[in-house]
Design a protein around this motif. Structure first.
Motif, PDB file in Angstrom:
ATOM      1  N   UNK A   1      28.233  -6.677  40.503  1.00  0.00           N
ATOM      2  CA  UNK A   1      29.151  -5.683  41.039  1.00  0.00           C
ATOM      3  C   UNK A   1      28.679  -4.205  40.521  1.00  0.00           C
ATOM      4  N   UNK A   2      27.423  -4.241  39.788  1.00  0.00           N
ATOM      5  CA  UNK A   2      26.762  -3.125  39.256  1.00  0.00           C
ATOM      6  C   UNK A   2      27.838  -2.055  38.419  1.00  0.00           C
ATOM      7  N   UNK A   3      28.551  -2.778  37.601  1.00  0.00           N
ATOM      8  CA  UNK A   3      29.804  -1.737  36.925  1.00  0.00           C
ATOM      9  C   UNK A   3      29.053  -2.131  35.489  1.00  0.00           C
ATOM     10  N   UNK A   4      28.045  -1.418  35.247  1.00  0.00           N
ATOM     11  CA  UNK A   4      27.204  -1.473  33.941  1.00  0.00           C
ATOM     12  C   UNK A   4      28.203  -1.021  32.608  1.00  0.00           C
ATOM     13  N   UNK A   5      28.977  -0.079  33.011  1.00  0.00           N
ATOM     14  CA  UNK A   5      29.705   0.552  31.833  1.00  0.00           C
ATOM     15  C   UNK A   5      30.729  -0.542  31.370  1.00  0.00           C
ATOM     16  N   UNK A   6      31.470  -1.159  32.310  1.00  0.00           N
ATOM     17  CA  UNK A   6      32.545  -2.098  31.720  1.00  0.00           C
ATOM     18  C   UNK A   6      31.880  -3.266  31.348  1.00  0.00           C
ATOM     19  N   UNK A   7      30.567  -3.847  32.006  1.00  0.00           N
ATOM     20  CA  UNK A   7      30.054  -4.906  31.555  1.00  0.00           C
ATOM     21  C   UNK A   7      29.521  -4.689  30.046  1.00  0.00           C
ATOM     22  N   UNK A   8      29.195  -3.797  29.610  1.00  0.00           N
ATOM     23  CA  UNK A   8      28.499  -3.341  28.301  1.00  0.00           C
ATOM     24  C   UNK A   8      29.631  -3.254  27.396  1.00  0.00           C
ATOM     25  N   UNK A   9      30.707  -2.819  27.906  1.00  0.00           N
ATOM     26  CA  UNK A   9      31.676  -2.471  27.157  1.00  0.00           C
ATOM     27  C   UNK A   9      32.362  -3.768  26.824  1.00  0.00           C
ATOM     28  N   UNK A  10      32.458  -4.659  27.877  1.00  0.00           N
ATOM     29  CA  UNK A  10      32.916  -6.073  27.463  1.00  0.00           C
ATOM     30  C   UNK A  10      32.155  -7.035  26.685  1.00  0.00           C
ATOM     31  N   UNK A  11      30.916  -6.789  26.762  1.00  0.00           N
ATOM     32  CA  UNK A  11      29.997  -7.331  25.732  1.00  0.00           C
ATOM     33  C   UNK A  11      30.159  -6.966  24.518  1.00  0.00           C
ATOM     34  N   UNK A  12      30.335  -5.811  24.208  1.00  0.00           N
ATOM     35  CA  UNK A  12      30.932  -5.255  22.838  1.00  0.00           C
ATOM     36  C   UNK A  12      31.945  -6.068  22.144  1.00  0.00           C
ATOM     37  N   UNK A  13      33.044  -6.347  23.171  1.00  0.00           N
ATOM     38  CA  UNK A  13      34.289  -6.894  22.712  1.00  0.00           C
ATOM     39  C   UNK A  13      34.023  -8.427  22.579  1.00  0.00           C
ATOM     40  N   UNK A  14      33.124  -9.245  23.299  1.00  0.00           N
ATOM     41  CA  UNK A  14      32.808 -10.490  23.243  1.00  0.00           C
ATOM     42  C   UNK A  14      31.930 -10.535  21.703  1.00  0.00           C
ATOM     43  N   UNK A  15      31.265  -9.619  21.373  1.00  0.00           N
ATOM     44  CA  UNK A  15      30.481  -9.765  20.029  1.00  0.00           C
ATOM     45  C   UNK A  15      31.388  -9.441  19.047  1.00  0.00           C
ATOM     46  N   UNK A  16      32.544  -8.736  18.914  1.00  0.00           N
ATOM     47  CA  UNK A  16      33.419  -8.773  17.995  1.00  0.00           C
ATOM     48  C   UNK A  16      34.369 -10.024  17.620  1.00  0.00           C
ATOM     49  N   UNK A  17      34.514 -10.797  18.862  1.00  0.00           N
ATOM     50  CA  UNK A  17      35.203 -12.120  18.843  1.00  0.00           C
ATOM     51  C   UNK A  17      34.051 -13.031  18.281  1.00  0.00           C
ATOM     52  N   UNK A  18      32.783 -12.869  18.606  1.00  0.00           N
ATOM     53  CA  UNK A  18      31.701 -13.913  18.037  1.00  0.00           C
ATOM     54  C   UNK A  18      31.921 -13.853  16.439  1.00  0.00           C
ATOM     55  N   UNK A  19      32.368 -12.793  15.978  1.00  0.00           N
ATOM     56  CA  UNK A  19      32.237 -12.582  14.393  1.00  0.00           C
ATOM     57  C   UNK A  19      33.245 -13.478  13.926  1.00  0.00           C
ATOM     58  N   UNK A  20      34.212 -13.849  14.625  1.00  0.00           N
ATOM     59  CA  UNK A  20      35.696 -14.459  14.089  1.00  0.00           C
ATOM     60  C   UNK A  20      35.340 -15.782  14.340  1.00  0.00           C
ATOM     61  N   UNK A  21      34.421 -16.320  14.945  1.00  0.00           N
ATOM     62  CA  UNK A  21      34.319 -17.874  15.360  1.00  0.00           C
ATOM     63  C   UNK A  21      33.356 -18.501  14.037  1.00  0.00           C
ATOM     64  N   UNK A  22      34.193 -19.260  13.448  1.00  0.00           N
ATOM     65  CA  UNK A  22      33.526 -20.047  12.149  1.00  0.00           C
ATOM     66  C   UNK A  22      32.162 -20.604  12.739  1.00  0.00           C
ATOM     67  N   UNK A  23      30.961 -20.351  12.040  1.00  0.00           N
ATOM     68  CA  UNK A  23      29.665 -21.088  12.023  1.00  0.00           C
ATOM     69  C   UNK A  23      29.116 -20.757  13.425  1.00  0.00           C
ATOM     70  N   UNK A  24      29.569 -19.745  14.234  1.00  0.00           N
ATOM     71  CA  UNK A  24      28.922 -19.299  15.253  1.00  0.00           C
ATOM     72  C   UNK A  24      27.470 -19.206  14.916  1.00  0.00           C
TER      73      UNK A  24
END
Length: 500
Positions: A381-404
């Motif tokens: 979809x070539x939507x780099x801005x939204x994709x990178x923003x969502x990657x940042x949100x995913x990373x914040x969630x990964x920090x909450x996952x025990x033993x990721x």
């Protein structure tokens, strides 16, 4: 007896040893070659051999430093690598000093919880002596089984030296197991029966770094018998890396050469830990150290983490894309594929919140699907801005996952910060393109609304900045000071050094 030439058939072993003892203590003789030269006129018989062997042991204890406990029978491999044999007596020799020794391995182990244990038991000297006795003597007994030398450094640090990658890994695993109240390694080759030490001592976690087996990173034994050189520093850096990736659990990080040497040794003759699959090597990628890149592997030995083998391919694909500098698509896609694979391989988890107010929580499979959607957003979809923003949100969630997986999280954060650096510049360039193509993007009604909103936004920004400076807002300083009071705990600043 004042000189060796006074030796005769009537000279007793005691008198001869006393004479040599004084020479050694007074530093007139400090190496075995000097001892041989000084006693070369003596007859070769049982008496002289016994005395000279005792004199040699005294030289070792006084002048050999780290390698003072080495002997030809218990440490045959190390003896061959580290010692220059004597001319007359095969039981003695001199350590190789200030020269490169390539076929050698060094491990540095750090004991987590040592300081806390000492603080909690400062009034219980028996427990402190128990721990001290185990580190000083118990560990040496463990490592001797694997022809590996050990020495305690700075209280909570242990240094191992071996002539075999297999031996030093076996010794390290055995130490980790013996520092635990419960067996952490289900294999009798590296475990021992629970000893008297473990009845009282709590479980300690160990972080270890192992380097060696490479001519380009030699070990140096100094004149005082201390270990030095790039190999020693590399082991220390790998230990620090293990501590970074796992500050609360035991972990072993080795250089690529140690891994390759282990495989080579076991191709010729399979060891117990190899044939029984006690450890699995996971590619941890390169680490920069003093301007040099070191390829590293994790020696995975805990059963609960052996699932990492299932995403080793995705990890190496990401490393390959990074090495190729493929930031356009490869790195972004490989990273999301890795996160998705880790999420499906690791133990089950559930987060009760989604990425935003419109989504609910997600589990392992939900995270994998989300990664696929974000990758599709970026690539197709070539939507780099939204994709990178969502990657940042995913990373914040990964920090909450025990033993990721800590390594995956570390690479995710590093890659995200590099992409995010480009976003503001990218937006500016896109704005230029919007202006160029304004007539094809919008119809007349949309174009008027676009310009009106932009004009109002600029005006709103200027008015807000003006209002913030206004003296009519009398409570600005009060609000600011009150905010500081409310956040005093989070504003607390301390310089921290060392492990937690």
């Amino acid at each position: 007896m004042k000189h060796i030439l006074e030796f005769s058939e009537k000279t007793s072993a005691y008198e001869l040893f006393t004479h040599l003892h004084d020479k050694i203590i007074n530093k007139e003789i400090t190496v075995f070659s000097q001892l041989e030269e000084y006693t070369e006129k003596l007859p070769l018989n049982q008496l002289t051999s016994t005395v000279i062997q005792k004199a040699f042991n005294l030289i070792k204890q006084l002048y050999w430093g780290f390698t003072k406990d080495i002997d030809k029978s218990s440490y045959a491999k190390l003896w061959k690598e580290l010692v220059i044999p004597g001319r007359r007596y095969d039981f003695g020799g001199d350590p190789k000093r200030n020269i490169s020794i390539s076929n050698i391995y060094i491990a540095i182990l750090d004991i987590h919880g040592y300081t806390k244990f000492c603080q909690e038991n400062k009034k219980n000297l028996s427990n402190l002596h128990l721990l001290d006795n185990f580190i000083e003597n118990g560990v040496k007994g463990i490592t001797r089984r694997f022809e590996t030398l050990s020495q305690r450094e700075r209280g909570d640090e242990i240094i191992l030296l071996s002539a075999s990658a297999t031996d030093i890994l076996s010794a390290t695993l055995s130490i980790i197991d013996n520092f635990s109240q419960k067996k952490v390694i289900r294999d009798k080759t590296v475990t021992q029966s629970r000893s008297q030490y473990e009845i009282v001592l709590p479980t300690f976690k160990i972080s270890a770094g192992i380097a060696g087996g490479n001519i380009s990173t030699p070990l140096i034994v100094t004149e005082k018998g201390n270990l030095s050189g790039f190999l020693f520093n590399t082991a220390a850096r790998l230990q620090a890396r293990a501590n970074e990736l796992s500050p609360k659990e035991s972990k072993i990080i080795v250089s690529q050469q140690v891994y390759l040497s282990f495989e080579k040794e076991n191709a010729a003759e399979k060891s117990d830990i190899y044939s029984r699959g006690v450890i699995y090597f996971f590619n941890n990628g390169p680490v920069l150290f003093k301007g040099m890149s070191i390829s590293t592997y994790e020696a995975v030995f805990l059963e609960e983490y052996k699932y990492k083998e299932k995403f080793s391919k995705e990890t190496e694909e990401l490393f390959k894309s990074i090495k190729e500098n493929n930031w356009k698509e490869g790195i972004f896609s490989r990273l999301l594929e890795l996160i998705a694979k880790v999420s499906t391989c690791m133990p089950e988890f559930y987060l009760d919140t989604g990425l935003d107010e419109y989504t609910t929580g997600f589990n392992n499979s939900g995270l994998a699907r989300l990664c696929s959607e974000v990758n599709n957003l970026y690539v197709y979809q070539e939507n780099c801005i939204q994709a990178i923003s969502m990657l940042g949100s995913i990373i914040e969630k990964l920090k909450q996952i025990n033993k990721f997986d800590r390594l995956t999280l570390e690479y995710s954060e590093g890659i995200f910060t590099r992409y995010i650096m480009l976003i503001d510049i990218f937006k500016e360039k896109i704005d230029v393109e919007i202006e160029k193509n304004i007539n094809t993007i919008f119809n007349e009604k949309q174009k008027k609304a676009y310009y009106l909103c932009r004009k109002n936004m600029d005006l709103y920004k200027r008015l807000k900045e003006y209002a913030q400076k206004s003296k009519s807002i009398e409570k600005k300083k009060f609000i600011w000071y009150n905010l500081i009071d409310e956040n005093k705990e989070s504003l607390e600043f301390k310089i921290y050094s060392g492990k937690k």
